[in-house]
Design an enzyme around this catalytic site. Structure first.
Site, short mmCIF file in Angstrom:
data_model
loop_
_atom_site.label_atom_id
_atom_site.label_comp_id
_atom_site.label_asym_id
_atom_site.label_seq_id
_atom_site.Cartn_x
_atom_site.Cartn_y
_atom_site.Cartn_z
CB SER A 5 0.99 -4.95 10.70
OG SER A 5 1.85 -3.94 11.21
CE1 TYR A 49 7.36 -4.25 7.43
CE2 TYR A 49 6.15 -2.85 8.93
CZ TYR A 49 7.21 -3.04 8.07
OH TYR A 49 8.10 -2.02 7.88
CB VAL A 88 -1.01 -0.05 1.17
CG1 VAL A 88 -0.35 0.12 2.52
CG2 VAL A 88 -2.11 0.97 0.98
CG ASP A 89 5.09 2.99 1.91
OD1 ASP A 89 4.75 4.16 1.65
OD2 ASP A 89 6.13 2.71 2.52
P1 ADP Z 1 2.62 -3.93 5.94
O1 ADP Z 1 4.09 -3.76 5.62
O2 ADP Z 1 2.16 -3.00 7.04
O3 ADP Z 1 2.24 -5.35 6.15
P2 ADP Z 1 1.48 -3.96 3.23
O4 ADP Z 1 1.36 -2.80 2.29
O5 ADP Z 1 2.35 -5.09 2.82
O6 ADP Z 1 1.89 -3.33 4.64
O7 ADP Z 1 0.03 -4.54 3.51
C1 ADP Z 1 -0.92 -3.94 4.36
C2 ADP Z 1 -2.30 -4.21 3.83
O8 ADP Z 1 -2.60 -3.30 2.78
C3 ADP Z 1 -2.50 -5.61 3.25
O9 ADP Z 1 -3.73 -6.13 3.74
C4 ADP Z 1 -2.58 -5.36 1.74
O10 ADP Z 1 -3.42 -6.32 1.10
C5 ADP Z 1 -3.24 -4.01 1.73
N1 ADP Z 1 -3.08 -3.21 0.49
C6 ADP Z 1 -2.13 -3.29 -0.48
N2 ADP Z 1 -2.35 -2.37 -1.43
C7 ADP Z 1 -3.47 -1.66 -1.05
C8 ADP Z 1 -4.23 -0.60 -1.61
N3 ADP Z 1 -3.87 -0.02 -2.77
N4 ADP Z 1 -5.33 -0.15 -0.93
C9 ADP Z 1 -5.69 -0.71 0.24
N5 ADP Z 1 -5.03 -1.72 0.83
C10 ADP Z 1 -3.94 -2.20 0.19
#
Ligand code: ADP
Length: 182
Positions: A126, A130, A42-43
């Site tokens: 997370s 994570y 998501v980042d």
């Molecule tokens: P972390 O490092 O905190 O685990 P991630 O980005 O890998 O962060 O995942 C956190 C959550 O965000 C996961 O449930 C993932 O499926 C979700 N995610 C990824 N892309 C998006 C998006 N564009 N919008 C909303 N949620 C998302």
């Protein structure tokens, strides 16, 4: 698009399945890492959608501790702000992960209130790379937000749990039910 809505005091809590970068809210929360230099998941999606100015502002912030959060502008996003929260990496639950995850949600709500924001959307912090168990994370997310808005009304009109899969939305719906919100 809304999968489920509940009310806690004056605050609407929504569960949706969506790409958080498309939401028109005062702030979207980013599941950032402590360097605040962008990343995957998501980042990466948030940085791509916001444009390079977001990374420029992030570089001025000096990073962020796990369990805490920092706010920036939203640049090319529809959302006016991004709240960068740093969730814990899951190590089996032995390293204070639950409290650190709850702290992300609390800190983000506090920051939003300090900036007089009235709508905020959270991803499932997370639960991606994570590796936090998604059912437990949803319980902590919903439980923390519900108790915070109930105990300390901050003028927050809407809090959205923005899930990226139906499975994630199910975990949040179960948490609503367990807490008696629906
Ligand atoms: P972390 O490092 O905190 O685990 P991630 O980005 O890998 O962060 O995942 C956190 C959550 O965000 C996961 O449930 C993932 O499926 C979700 N995610 C990824 N892309 C998006 C998006 N564009 N919008 C909303 N949620 C998302």
């Amino acid at each position: 698009m809304t999968a489920l809505t509940a009310e806690v005091g004056n605050t609407h809590l929504h569960i949706v399945v969506a790409d958080i970068t498309t939401l028109d809210v005062d702030a979207i929360v980013n599941a950032a890492n402590s360097a605040l230099r962008g990343g995957g998941g998501v980042d990466g999606a948030i940085h791509r959608a916001a444009g390079p100015e977001l990374l420029e502002e992030c570089r001025t912030l000096g990073g962020c501790d796990t369990g805490s959060a920092k706010i920036t502008r939203g640049y090319r996003l529809k959302a006016r702000h991004v709240i960068h929260a740093v969730g814990p990496v899951w190590h089996g639950g032995t390293q204070n992960e639950e409290a650190l995850l709850a702290s992300c949600y609390r800190t983000a709500l506090d920051l939003a209130a300090a900036h007089r924001l009235t709508s905020i959307a959270f991803p499932a912090i997370s639960t991606g790379v994570y590796r936090f168990p998604p059912d437990l994370a949803a319980r902590i997310a919903v439980g923390t937000v519900a108790s915070e808005v109930a105990a300390q009304p901050r003028g927050m009109a809407a809090v959205t749990f923005c899930c990226f899969s139906e499975e994630s939305a199910e975990h949040h719906k179960e948490a609503f039910a367990e807490l008696g919100l629906v």
